[in-house]
Design an enzyme around this catalytic site. Structure first.
Site, PDB file in Angstrom:
ATOM      1  N   HIS A 100       0.842  -1.193   0.000  1.00 50.77           N
ATOM      2  CA  HIS A 100       0.000   0.000   0.000  1.00 50.77           C
ATOM      3  C   HIS A 100       0.876   1.242   0.000  1.00 50.77           C
ATOM      4  O   HIS A 100       2.024   1.231   0.448  1.00 50.77           O
ATOM      5  CB  HIS A 100      -0.947   0.018   1.209  1.00 50.77           C
ATOM      6  CG  HIS A 100      -0.261   0.347   2.517  1.00 50.77           C
ATOM      7  ND1 HIS A 100      -0.132   1.631   2.988  1.00 50.77           N
ATOM      8  CD2 HIS A 100       0.342  -0.450   3.435  1.00 50.77           C
ATOM      9  CE1 HIS A 100       0.500   1.613   4.148  1.00 50.77           C
ATOM     10  NE2 HIS A 100       0.806   0.362   4.442  1.00 50.77           N
ATOM     11  N   CYS A 101       0.313   2.338  -0.565  1.00 52.55           N
ATOM     12  CA  CYS A 101       0.965   3.639  -0.495  1.00 52.55           C
ATOM     13  C   CYS A 101       0.138   4.502   0.453  1.00 52.55           C
ATOM     14  O   CYS A 101      -0.546   3.986   1.332  1.00 52.55           O
ATOM     15  CB  CYS A 101       1.089   4.267  -1.884  1.00 52.55           C
ATOM     16  SG  CYS A 101      -0.485   4.481  -2.734  1.00 52.55           S
ATOM     17  N   ALA A 102       0.169   5.810   0.291  1.00 47.08           N
ATOM     18  CA  ALA A 102      -0.502   6.694   1.240  1.00 47.08           C
ATOM     19  C   ALA A 102      -2.013   6.558   1.207  1.00 47.08           C
ATOM     20  O   ALA A 102      -2.682   6.729   2.237  1.00 47.08           O
ATOM     21  CB  ALA A 102      -0.111   8.146   0.955  1.00 47.08           C
TER      22      ALA A 102
END
Length: 484
Positions: free
Chosen positions: A25-27
């Protein structure tokens, strides 16, 4: 919010544990590599309140959940899917195996240039500040701020020095990043970049004048002359040289005995690559790079507003394919050779597209009665105006279709306007409202007007299309009722 339950529902909709090959996952997004995207239940995903949108790009299926939420959901999702301890880099590596050769090439350029963007942005924005200080007629008629305030002259000179550094020594940055991407020692890549901008060489920016004067310095090696010319601000020569360096180093690591590896491999890698760079690779790719830059500038100058219109219409569809990452290399070259190009028009077109996407999303916010769509559109529209379009484009506009049509029309019209008035950027940055500081001072007003046009056209067209679709839906519903 029951994050574990959300993770379970997501996993089922995505085809189960056996369909998830990689997850990170990213932000704001879950970034997944799926074995078969065709079995994903997108209707279920879209119906989930927590899901702000989904899209597939570059071999990754991404689910927008929002900051804060994505972290908690991922913890349970990773455990349920068995994909623990994975980074976004791991997911990118897994996704790259699913790409075709062209997509891999674009991804390669992205992997090389994205890490050095902060340095280019910093230098470019400082250049913009210097332009504001030194541009005549911007604030005072017939004078620049420095002319009116001579005590600011040294400040402007200092800022200009800071601004030029990233572009003068660009081969060092690219050499480090590219050699690392190609599997070589990045510090040898940086050393190669240093060779290409060594102060003993003729500055690359002065090469054309030296050719005209017949004063190009050379090394005379056993009767063979090699031009002592630097590659300041170049892109293509150092990219090719870094590829050669990485492959020579990899070959030598396999052949040289381990006892002599640390001694001989760096020595021969740098010497052979350096020799090839100054005798063959550099001159050839310098000419190719000059032709490419000249061709792009010629196309921009020749096609004018029509070319801007076409590029503006096509920009968002290009973003969907991920091909826009290949523009980074072109923009870097345009910005590195400002004296010749005047700046980057690609950044300006991207800004028009982003503004139009944001406007279309905000038009949806005004017209829709769906509470979930309103919630997504409000934040996504503002984000797009600031230069981040994924939530708007993939979460709203593409899903509903008609806002995307409105957005590309607005982008095309705005792009035609800014192209007609030769608006260019002297820096990379956030392509949207904050991009004003990146624009050449004498074209800032035209840039602002172009954004207003892109916003207004996209907003109005989207509302018109929304009303048209609403009327069609009402007619269809009436017909169904009559038939019943």
């Amino acid at each position: 919010m029951d994050h574990k339950k959300i993770a379970q529902e997501l996993l089922v909709a995505l085809g189960g544990q056996e369909n998830v090959a990689a997850a990170a996952h990213c932000a704001t997004r879950l970034r997944l590599v799926l074995n078969d995207e065709s079995i994903v239940d997108k209707a279920t995903l879209d119906s989930m309140d927590v899901v702000k949108g989904t899209f597939s790009t570059g071999g990754q299926f991404q689910v927008i959940l929002g900051s804060g939420t994505v972290n908690e959901v991922y913890k349970h999702f990773a455990e349920l899917s068995g994909q623990t301890e994975m980074s976004t880099s791991d997911v990118k590596d897994a996704a790259s195996k699913k790409l075709n050769p062209l997509q891999r090439f674009v991804k390669m350029l992205s992997d090389i240039f994205v890490p050095i963007i902060p340095a280019i942005v910093a230098g470019g924005l400082l250049m913009g500040i210097n332009n504001i200080l030194t541009a005549p007629d911007l604030f005072i008629e017939g004078k620049s701020l420095v002319d009116a305030n001579p005590e600011m002259a040294d400040l402007a000179a200092l800022i200009n020095t800071f601004a030029n550094a990233a572009f003068v020594f660009l081969p060092i940055l690219i050499g480090f990043s590219a050699t690392k991407r190609f599997g070589g020692n990045p510090f040898l890549g940086a050393t190669l970049g240093m060779l290409m901008v060594h102060p003993d060489l003729l500055n690359g920016y002065n090469y054309a004048a030296a050719v005209l004067d017949d004063s190009v310095p050379v090394w005379n090696i056993f009767g063979y002359e090699i031009e002592k010319v630097g590659y300041q601000g170049s892109v293509l020569p150092v990219l090719v040289a870094s590829y050669i360096l990485a492959n020579i180093e990899t070959f030598l690591r396999k052949k040289v005995p381990s006892a002599l590896d640390n001694l001989l491999t760096p020595l021969f890698s740098i010497f052979i690559t350096g020799l090839l760079t100054f005798t063959f690779v550099g001159p050839l790719t310098r000419s190719a790079g000059d032709l490419l830059t000249s061709g792009i500038v010629w196309m921009y100058d020749t096609t004018g507003a029509v070319g801007g219109l076409i590029f503006g219409l096509a920009y968002a569809p290009i973003v969907i394919t991920g091909m826009h990452h290949s523009f980074i290399a072109v923009e870097t070259q345009l910005l590195a050779d400002l004296a010749k190009t005047g700046g980057s028009f690609i950044f300006v077109i991207a800004a028009m597209s982003n503004i139009a996407q944001g406007a279309a999303t905000l038009a949806v916010l005004k017209t829709t009665k769906d509470a979930k769509v309103k919630g997504t559109a409000s934040a996504a529209g503002i984000s797009a105006l600031l230069g981040i379009t994924e939530p708007a484009m993939f979460g709203v506009n593409l899903k509903l279709r008609y806002p995307f049509i409105g957005a590309i029309i607005g982008s095309g019209v705005g792009s035609a306007f800014v192209t007609f008035f030769k608006v260019k950027a002297t820096a990379l940055g956030a392509a949207g409202l904050p991009g004003i500081i990146s624009i050449r001072p004498d074209t800032i007003v035209s840039y602002i007007i172009g954004m207003a046009i892109a916003f207004a056209v996209a907003f109005v067209v989207t509302i018109i299309l929304a009303k048209r679709d609403a009327k069609k839906a009402m007619k269809q519903s009436a017909s169904e009722q009559a038939a019943a």
